[in-house]
Design a protein around this motif. Structure first.
Motif: not given
Length: 536
Positions: A190, A194, A196-197, A202, A333-334, A336-338, A341, A442
């Motif tokens: 992480r 991270f 990349s956010l 993601a 983690w995964e 969160t990005f789901e 984004t 993005s």
């Protein structure tokens, strides 16, 4: 490289943010007369300043990396960064705190970080970190000159041996998988993914090439300017004024006067006309397109990065577990990005950035007080709650964030807040940021490099764009490069590659910055709170 044809003696730069100021300095160094027009009362743009009851609040990025890029802009006019801004290297750069109660100090010095990783996760992970660091360094060298700090006239510019080098390094694979080849501990992964956010992608879908942001954070070093990050644009504006730039503060550009395929003047809200030979629009991309009267045709509409909620809190206390920058990771983690984004939901188990600038500059708060900046990524208004919904949602989300901070060990945070400023996507939208996002467009593959909105404008031969919406992209280092690239479109002087530690081409050159250590316009700004790495 295509450049502006014809006379370019007098250039109007619209916007006094970091990209506009960098552009102005490079133009001045190349002998151009420059007028900077800014709707706000002073410099900064996204990296602005709000005064709140004795607290001095950075409204934009709080993380500064790659200061040599700023020094290149100062050097263009024979000046130096360290004459205007006092920088402190941060040790640690970050403190990472995890849901299982563990913590890791992220050092940018290799031996120190290797030892910290050994303590945290054992000798095998320490060896993996050594290999990861070497890979990050090679990745940076392969990308910076050819793919980041360059003006693209065509995707054919990609056809270069450096492209093969980048491919051989795995730059076109997926970020999380590539990081996983070096380190297995999910907490460590992480720390190096991270970032990349802030590119709006993601880690599972981001190109491994985006690990160059992790290089800037975890290898090149993180710095704090005395007076806050706003000290950087303030110093740049002072240097530009000293080199002869004219500044028009509190002046809004409302239209561009055109004739024969060129802009001949900018018109201000006051009715004043400023004649020019070329124009650089460093404002928000959507605002620039509004002034131009059209946006480029693209096969698919632009996608914007996630937004952020920022709570600026002036407190009567602080907490010893916090470093200058603290990454507080949730368990998820995964997912969160789901949420951020794709599904457009607020983080159900948030990961947060907590910055305490008074760690290294107590003068940013009244005596005995402290300043905390809490950033919570959230969906942009294209996929998440609308701006109107945030007007009601904001206070409730603020309370949930404060409760989460207390659950994570910041006992008494709610009671300790004396002054506060909450910024949500509706505030970003009110400032004209598309999709309510301070992170702009993005960095999907189709919006990166030669596929990102270009800094030249079809049909107007003397207009150039700068800023996070155009090439090379989002973040303080990249917007500084953006200003240099825009200036090069006007002058044709490319100078040294950005990030080389040497000044870009100019009439007068200074020396590299000496970083001091410590013992421990169109409105381009924001009312408060800009996400780190921007953030700008």
């Amino acid at each position: 490289m295509r450049t502006v044809p014809g006379a370019t003696d007098h250039v109007v730069v619209v916007g006094a943010g970091l990209s506009g100021l960098a552009c102005a300095l490079h133009l001045l160094g190349a002998g151009r007369r420059v007028t900077v027009v800014e709707r706000d009362e002073g410099p900064g743009g996204r990296a602005g300043r709000v005064r709140l009851g004795g607290y001095e609040i950075d409204t934009g990025p709080t993380v500064l990396t790659m200061p040599d890029l700023a020094d290149e802009a100062f050097a263009a006019v024979g000046d130096r960064l360290d004459r205007h801004v006092e920088l402190t290297p941060l040790h640690p750069a970050y403190r990472a705190r995890f849901a299982d109660g563990s913590a890791l100090d992220v050092h940018t010095e290799g031996a120190a970080m290797e030892e910290e990783v050994r303590r945290f996760a054992g000798p095998a992970e320490a060896a993996g970190y050594r290999d990861l660091r070497r890979w990050l360094e090679r990745l940076y060298r392969a990308q910076m000159r050819r793919f980041i700090a360059t003006n693209f006239d065509s995707p054919l510019r990609l056809l270069h041996p450096d492209l093969a080098r980048l491919a051989a390094l795995g730059g076109f694979g997926r970020l999380d998988r590539r990081i996983g080849r070096f380190i297995g501990d999910p907490r460590l992964r992480r720390v190096f993914s991270f970032q990349s956010l802030y590119a709006g992608v993601a880690p599972a879908r981001a190109l491994a090439a985006y690990a160059v942001i992790a290089y800037m954070d975890t290898v090149a070093g993180v710095f704090f300017p005395k007076g806050g990050v706003h000290a950087l644009p303030r110093g740049m504006a002072d240097a530009a004024a000293g080199a002869g730039a004219g500044f028009r503060w509190s002046s809004e550009v409302t239209s561009l006067e055109r004739s024969g395929g060129r802009v001949r003047a900018v018109r201000l809200a006051s009715g004043e006309r400023i004649a020019c030979d070329a124009v650089v629009l460093s404002c928000e991309l959507s605002t620039a397109y509004g002034l131009l009267g059209r946006a480029p045709r693209r096969p698919v509409r632009l996608r914007h990065a996630p937004s952020a909620v920022v709570l600026h809190a002036g407190t009567d206390r602080t907490w010893p577990g916090l470093a200058h920058h603290t990454l507080s990771f949730g368990s998820a983690w995964e997912r969160t990005f789901e949420e951020l984004t794709r599904s457009g939901r607020l983080m159900s188990d948030p990961s947060l950035l907590i910055t305490r600038p008074t760690t290294h500059d107590p003068g940013l708060a009244p005596p005995g007080k402290h300043l905390h900046y809490v950033l919570a990524p959230c969906p942009n208004t294209d996929i998440g709650p609308s701006g109107a919904e945030w007007r009601d949602l904001g206070p409730r989300y603020r309370d949930s964030l404060v409760a989460e901070l207390e659950r994570r060990g910041l006992d008494g945070f709610a009671a300790g807040v004396e002054r506060e400023l909450l910024v949500t996507p509706v505030d970003w939208a009110d400032r004209g940021f598309a999709a309510g996002s301070p992170f702009s467009v993005s960095h999907t593959f189709a919006q990166t490099g030669p596929f990102r909105p270009r800094n030249l404008v079809r049909g107007l031969e003397n207009v150039v764009l700068a800023g996070c919406g155009t090439t090379p992209g989002v973040g303080v280092p990249t917007v500084l490069i953006s200003g240099r690239l825009a200036a090069a479109r006007v002058t044709g002087e490319t100078g040294e590659s950005a990030g080389s530690g040497r000044s870009s081409g100019g009439r007068r050159q200074g020396t590299r910055t000496r970083i001091r250590t410590a013992s421990s316009g169109v409105r381009t700004g924001a009312p408060a709170g800009e996400a780190a790495h921007d953030p700008s």
